[in-house]
Design a protein around this motif. Structure first.
Motif, short mmCIF file in Angstrom:
data_model
loop_
_atom_site.label_atom_id
_atom_site.label_comp_id
_atom_site.label_asym_id
_atom_site.label_seq_id
_atom_site.Cartn_x
_atom_site.Cartn_y
_atom_site.Cartn_z
N GLN A 169 34.29 -20.95 -12.50
CA GLN A 169 34.54 -20.17 -13.77
C GLN A 169 33.99 -19.60 -12.34
O GLN A 169 34.02 -18.21 -12.16
N MET A 172 36.72 -18.23 -10.89
CA MET A 172 37.45 -16.71 -11.78
C MET A 172 36.78 -16.11 -11.53
O MET A 172 37.20 -14.40 -11.10
N GLN A 173 35.26 -15.87 -11.05
CA GLN A 173 34.43 -14.51 -11.23
C GLN A 173 35.18 -13.98 -10.53
O GLN A 173 34.79 -12.79 -9.22
N VAL A 176 38.61 -12.06 -10.08
CA VAL A 176 37.98 -11.76 -10.97
C VAL A 176 37.56 -10.45 -10.37
O VAL A 176 37.94 -8.54 -10.57
N ASN A 179 39.75 -8.48 -8.28
CA ASN A 179 40.88 -7.86 -8.96
C ASN A 179 40.47 -6.42 -9.64
O ASN A 179 41.41 -5.30 -8.87
#
Lengths: 314, 314, 314, 314, 314
Positions: A169, A172-173, A176, A179
């Motif tokens: 996770q 993923m943070q 993102v 992004n």
């Protein structure tokens, strides 16, 4: 895992001495009974045919179990193979999708940015963490795990109920955030999301094999049937051979054959232990570490893991 | 599921006393017939060879069934393993894709927004609902299910013909609403759609195993063949052994071996019951709950499920 | 499909009376030959061992076939399980991706638009059409199919060489028209395209199983080998038993065991018939219909299908 | 492929007359030896038990091969099933994704544009080309292939080292040209790319089965072991039966049983020949042609392929 | 790989002469013992039944191993089949997705740009590198590998710990650079990313098979059990046959049958060697090279690989 097996018959005897002793005692008891009282007198002699039918049933049962255990072992190996593939993919994606530093782009391979280095190193920690958890080893104190995370993160993650999920996770943070900051294209984020999904599937598959023992009833029934067979076989043999004492080694041999087939399977049931037939998770995770660090342009890499003197690679 | 099997031979006897009694009566009847009238006189004695052929056929049949039943059980376990993976993925996606609250973003892990918390909690309810439905338990009154939904939603969903599908559609509505409002990027919506598709596949797979009994004809033919065998075997034995009464324990033993192999499979056929070889759905869904609530930053979590005194984890 | 099997031995006798009669006549002919002429005189008596080897070969062959037939049956069930999953996914996608009507959006669940209703109903017709085609039933006149399409469309589709593919293409046309009109986002169209691909795979898989008979040579060789065995076995038995007439029931029994194992497989070979071991396609398609109509907010739904008095669900 | 098998025992004899003759000669030689010299005198008589063990080993070996060969055959059928699915998907995608002509859009189904017609017809040629190549048939001169391509393209493609790949690349070029011209949305191009990937996987899978013979050593060892068995069995039989000549038909029968099981597998090994157990590629490709041409709105379609008088569909 | 097997029985004898010699010596020793001392006197004669049970257990064990080894071999072949598919897909994608040169676009097929040519040629080098690494061959000096890369790149890559991964990352860098420069659409980059993922999975799968030996314990237990069987069988035979010396060829034959079945599997265990049953990686990679170079419009292509005089294709 044995890479070069240097097994001996003595090794088998040492490994299964308990079973051998048990079968010896059981068959010897029958022969002693016959010797001093005579089974014929006791009306206990058996015909061979039904005993052979029981033998056939045991063979079917034992081979089914061996088969299924091997499938678990091979599935575990496949999952770690996919872990290698996905790790390489993640590494390449991070290195080519995220922007590198201004300087160093003309080098071959180009220098990674601080963020790229951090993410790839966190992934190496992830691999070592998965290895440690599958082997019931403590994360804190595991050098390979701690070397690739900041001390504070390493400690926080180790306290989680599922540390590997927590690490993913965090990854993923980071993706993102890049992004949202416009440095990672939407579609590339989606490709990274796919890779994370693959990693979650792999780690979940390993946990499933680890936490789901093979139905206990199979092993129990198998060992009990072999035990009964060690009593029936001498009852059938003593009447058909001249030298009744030969019934003892024959019984031990037949039962040992069944036991070996059964045990050859049992030891593969949990492929994530430190027992010798288990998968070489240390070597596999070290290989991933070396591959990925080389992608980062590091040069002082550890040596590729090699089997030890006994031909065992762990 | 038995995690540590503490089975005993008495346990087997208690479990299969009906079969044992039946085989005892059948073989005893043959022996009594022989004792008082003499099978030879009745011209009923059988040779051993065709009986052994029947035994082989039964062995083939019974092992095929065991094999297939184990495959169903293992497929059920794989589906719940994938449920764990997809639940983690959904949770991580919700937490990093949807916008968090303005305050709390600097915490580690960042605080979830009200909507994020609601969606993750609804997913926990979804997992508990699937567990309850597979075990034919009522949703209303199931504490674990009710604790994670608003009372009105919990009640409305429980009245649906397929409550789990209804919950997933509510999730999709929430995602699409966020997308329409511009708070969730199109591609991230598509990733979430993929996860919902995975969940629909998992729940459908479980329902398929639950609702499709193994072809009944197999079990019926198997038990009848074993029954016939319990009559044939003593007919073949009494002539070849001194003490005709030994035919009784031998027959019981051989037939019991077949029965045990067959039953070891049958009990795995429906892996979603509350019988001891079934899958530990309560423990698995509790594990998901704990993992996901920890992701939400909750701290007063229940303890991880442990096997009870008998080594059974449900 | 038998959900609760209430089989009896008489049921087996009625089912296989032809084989039983054949085996009885063949073995009786041998025994009569022996009775009046004496096989020993004719030098026709056989030893048991080679007959047992033939028996083993038949066992291997017959079990392989049963295994493969069961795999086909289970694959058919898996395909219909995936049809349920994809139907639910399609329905949810249509309801949340396409715009609903202006009024009714505040209801829970929100009211569907006319187009949404039409697409979901066409999908229900698709499911019923697939069920009918797999069972070689006529589409025109099938109430369940006709109820969910406009009469003109129902008739046009029924005349197609592959009506189910035609229905799916109509669905795709509707999606693309919405996309061209700006009412369906590009990425959501792609998700729907994925679902159509899944449906095409499912329908093609069912057609493959339906149209590809199991290699005929297997069944032919199996039944011929069993027939030969019914002649060989009495030739081997008559010399070893007192009462030669017992050879008849023994032969019938052994051959019947092989036949039952073989037939238990054969009846699963085409899982899409109206024979009792076949899959309950009517019930499965009715379940999809009920689930989807409930999603549309309809309330006067048919009852969930139940097994009939004999425990059969079709 | 036999759709309705009308096999007879004479068919088997004609098919395997060479093996039958060989086994007859071998066993007869042994019996003649016994008749004139007496095997007992020659001390050549064998006990039955080790011969039975060899028989069991042969059974295991032969059934393994049959099993694997059937898997290849079924995989080939699955690949052609997926070819049907992907062909339908490609056709529907081309018809709804690419713009149709200005006139004719109000028809049901709408008229295809010239480009749509050309692409779908090229795909039909692709299917026929794959069928021809798998059967080692020449492309030039194949009417079905030539009918759906322009003469110049048909000739150029036929000269390629892999004509089917060349056709798929032409398709991709057409899609990309439409995309570059703004007439095909990016995401729809990606969906078409997925379909091309599926077609490449299917064609590659077929080529793999075609070009990889089953390990030759298996067939060789199997036939040699059966041959040895045809010598051993009469050596063991002649001493145990009254009429030594009966050893000949028994030996032939047992060996023939093994040979039939082995051959039943061998003929499935290459499923893409013109031998009768092979897959009906002509019928399957004709079915695709009919389905797709109907989608194009054509009406003068060929009849659906039917099995011929002997029940064979090719 | 043998494409046309021209095996002879002498070939088998040459291949397994060590086992044959061993079994001959062991059984001859028993017979000599019997001849000079008489086993009966030594009370060493054995009944046949338990020996047959051991034989059955060996059969089960040996066939399981053969089965699993064949699965590895076939999986290796599948992976290389997928490598062919993905190579074709990558080639087509590169040729139609990346912009071609200004001149030459009107040719059929259009001329590739310098970059397209370079990427496709690097992929051919990748295939040859994978072939060489799986066979433990050196990259530097491998003509096929060096011919398709610039000397400096070829050398740099060959020094990597995982050269194939390094090549794939270079490919990804090239794609991303084109994307950043606006010459490759985002979605097309994603499709190429998918293809790279597929290639990573394929190469990882091959490495997994190569580096994970089949559990050594199986082979060890199998060969030891066969050895013991070569002692037990003559002990059981000598008493039942007239001419005790016949026990020697019978024992050798039975044990050889087991050994052949076991060895037929063992040689398939590592499918990436240069031993004759191994996969024809040279031919497969040459086929890919020819296919891809033809796509580039090259005309002076090497000949398609053919089996040599002995029917072996490598």
């Amino acid at each position: 895992m044995f890479v070069e097996f240097k097994g001996t018959i003595f090794g088998i005897l040492r490994w299964q001495w308990q079973s051998i002793l048990l079968y010896t005692l059981m068959s010897a008891a029958i022969v002693v009974l016959d010797h001093f009282f005579g089974l014929e007198m006791l009306h206990l002699q058996l015909p061979v045919a039904p005993v052979a039918v029981v033998g056939g049933a045991i063979g079917i049962f034992v081979s089914f179990r061996t088969n299924s255990a091997y499938d678990r072992w091979w599935e575990g190996r496949k999952l770690w193979g996919r872990l290698i593939n996905s790790s390489r993919h993640l590494c390449s994606q991070v290195l080519v999708y995220l922007p590198g530093p201004a300087e160093g782009a003309d080098q071959d391979p180009p220098l990674p940015s601080e963020l790229q280095r951090q993410i790839v190193r966190r992934h190496i920690a992830y691999v070592h963490a998965l290895r440690a958890l599958l082997r019931n080893q403590s994360l804190m104190g595991d050098r390979d795990y701690e070397a690739f995370l900041e001390p504070r993160e390493a400690e926080r993650v180790a306290r989680e109920s599922n540390p590997t999920h927590a690490l993913l996770q965090t990854q993923m943070q980071a993706f993102v955030a890049e992004n949202d900051a416009g440095r990672l294209h939407d579609l590339r984020l989606q490709s990274l999301d796919e890779t994370v999904r693959a990693l979650l599937d792999i780690q979940g598959g390993c946990e499933r094999i680890k936490k789901t023992p093979f139905p206990r009833s199979y092993g129990f029934i198998a060992s009990r049937l072999i035990g009964v067979f060690a009593l029936l076989l001498p009852l059938a043999l003593v009447g058909t051979i001249d030298n009744e004492w030969i019934a003892v080694p024959i019984t031990v041999l037949v039962c040992l054959a069944f036991t070996l087939i059964s045990e050859a399977g049992r030891v593969l049931e949990d492929p994530f232990t430190m027992f010798w037939p288990a998968l070489p998770l240390s070597a596999l995770s070290k290989t991933i570490e070396i591959n990925l660090r080389q992608r980062l342009g590091e040069v002082d890499l550890p040596a590729m893991p090699k089997p030890d003197d006994q031909g065992i690679l762990m």
